[in-house]
Design an enzyme around this catalytic site. Structure first.
Site: not given
Ligand code: AHR
Length: 520
Positions: A53, A201-202, A269, A324, A373
């Site tokens: 990103e 995205n999201e 995450y 992600e 990432q």
């Molecule tokens: O990976 C960092 C951020 O986490 C991304 O930009 C977003 O999609 C997520 O919330």
């Protein structure tokens, strides 16, 4: 018996209880059964993708140093060392340009002569000025240098349907069209044929704070027009749920016709608490345990999202794309909090090992995934500092697991004592297995227990065992990591702890280790 002897005897008994008994228990309990006869689904190599990103030093300084005045070796501005490292892990795909950034990105700002490209403000990540010197051509050039497939995230939040249609036409259209002529004028006559496209995205958050119902209509609209633009079928991926938002998946699966939906994303995450994360390297055993609990949650999330998808897609044609995932900690002291730069320790190797095993074991639904990432951001495989580059423990797991790329999954059953702390338990052993095109069986085993080794009996049903070899990634402490001054502190080594005994492989899996076996 004098007092000193009594003390010594007492200590010996405690030592036996603490060290020998758990080993005996583990010996008695750890059994792994791999069923070769039940081999069925292929583990797509795309499960091993990464995410890049415009955030902090991922693109600028990480991948791209520009063609100007730099002593860092590069090809058209793209770092040679990073490209070489990513080639070695056979990176199958790379997601770009975000993340949250994607829904602010206007692709036409990033093409044409660099001196004429407008700037923009990167509102999500520190309000820094983005000069757009890294755009579509640079990203696709980088993918070609790495030998990886590009995966684009289209701007649904602040872009238009026309803008997205034109981007697809720009990169994919082979005939005469306004966008293919513009591409040729910018020096690229031939189209690139980009297959993977996320539409936003999201969307529930930084992508527009939409409801699932509203987004599903927006998705249908965009999916209709991007599809009609290029000659080849696109793999269109809907913005998906955050962790356990099962309603989001349910709504998309029921409101979007499946012919226009090749994949649904999922983001999860391994973060202990969004308001109180931990240090990337100075964490406690409790924080390690809590992080692993979040990582292992991926099993439940995938099972439950899959169950919802199964209701309307029992043949599992729509892919779950975990685009992600990874550990999220406090940034390194002294660095910009908006840049999400964190170190990467053996804890991250544990997250990577168990998560990739979960993906392998669900490969009939999970057909693509992207670690967040690639460089200098979150659970990165590569860290850079000016001209220096170091690969992380996560990188080594990715490299060790390349044996599973496009191999056929073998079902596995595991019986093992759990990893216990403060009255809570987690599965200590995570295992996945596959058979490659040459007939070699590979088994990846992760022991997340902070102290306890596992002495395991591994049975392979349906084959004759001849030899076993392997590699191991482990280190003295779960906090151990690589630095620019000690880049080989954590690295894989040959594994000598396994032997064939009749129809069984006997092996010892040390605490906090990833072992990958090859059986022929
Ligand atoms: O990976 C960092 C951020 O986490 C991304 O930009 C977003 O999609 C997520 O919330």
């Amino acid at each position: 018996m004098n007092q000193k002897h009594m003390l010594t005897t007492g200590r010996a008994v405690r030592l036996a209880a603490a060290v020998i008994l758990p080993i005996l228990l583990a010996q008695a309990q750890t059994r792994i059964v791999v069923n070769e006869a039940a081999a069925r689904d292929t583990i797509s190599r795309h499960i091993y993708g990464n995410f890049s990103e415009h955030l902090g030093r991922c693109i600028y300084g990480g991948f791209y140093v520009g063609e100007g005045n730099t002593k860092i070796p590069n090809v058209r501005g793209i770092r040679k060392d990073v490209v070489e490292a990513l080639k070695k892990i056979r990176l199958p795909n790379l997601r770009w340009p975000g993340g949250c950034f994607a829904d602010t990105y206007h692709w036409k700002d990033g093409i044409g002569p660099k001196t004429q490209r407008p700037t923009m403000v990167n509102t999500w990540w520190g309000g820094v000025t983005e000069d757009n010197s890294f755009g579509t051509h640079e990203f696709l050039d980088m993918c070609e240098q790495i030998g990886t497939e590009p995966y684009f995230t289209g701007n649904i939040g602040s872009g238009t349907v026309q803008e997205l249609m034109q981007w697809v036409q720009y990169v994919n259209f082979d005939g005469i069209s306004p966008m293919s002529s513009l591409r040729a004028a910018n020096g690229h006559e031939k189209p690139w044929h980009v297959k993977y496209w996320a539409l936003g995205n999201e969307a529930w958050g930084c992508g527009g704070n939409m409801t699932a119902e509203h987004y599903s209509d927006i998705y249908r609209l965009n999916a209709t027009f991007v599809a009609s633009t290029g000659p080849e079928p696109l793999f269109r991926i809907a913005s998906g749920a955050s962790s356990d938002d099962y309603h989001w998946t349910e709504v998309l699966m029921t409101r979007v016709p499946h012919w226009m939906l090749q994949g649904i994303a999922l983001h999860h995450y391994s973060v202990i608490d969004w308001n109180k994360k931990s240090s990337a390297t100075g964490f406690t055993e409790q924080e390690y345990f809590a992080t692993m609990k979040q990582a292992l949650r991926m099993e439940e999330l995938i099972a439950k999202h899959t169950a919802i998808m199964d209701k309307t897609d029992p043949d599992r044609k729509v892919a779950l794309v975990v685009d992600e995932w990874g550990g999220w900690y406090d940034v390194e002291p002294g660095t910009n909090p908006a840049f999400l730069y964190q170190q990467n320790s053996m804890r991250d190797a544990m997250i990577a090992g168990v998560t990739l095993n979960i993906f392998n074991n669900h490969c009939d639904r999970v057909k693509m995934a992207n670690l967040a990432q690639t460089v200098n951001v979150l659970q990165a495989v590569v860290l850079t500092s000016e001209e220096k580059m170091v690969v992380t423990p996560t990188y080594h797991v990715m490299e060790m697991y390349t044996v599973h790329h496009d191999a056929v999954r073998l079902p596995v059953e595991v019986t093992a004592a759990p990893f216990t702390l403060g009255g809570e338990s987690l599965p200590a052993l995570s295992v996945s297995a596959s058979k490659d095109q040459r007939g070699v069986v590979h088994i990846s085993l992760v022991n997340i227990d902070a102290e306890q080794a596992h002495d395991a009996a591994l049975e392979i049903h349906g084959t004759t065992l001849r030899s076993v070899s392997g590699r191991i990634l482990t280190s003295g402490r779960v906090q151990d990591h690589n630095t620019f001054d000690a880049p080989e502190n954590v690295k894989p080594a040959p594994f000598t702890g396994a032997r064939v005994e009749g129809s069984t492989v006997k092996l010892r899996i040390p605490p906090v280790s990833v072992v990958v076996l090859s059986l022929e």
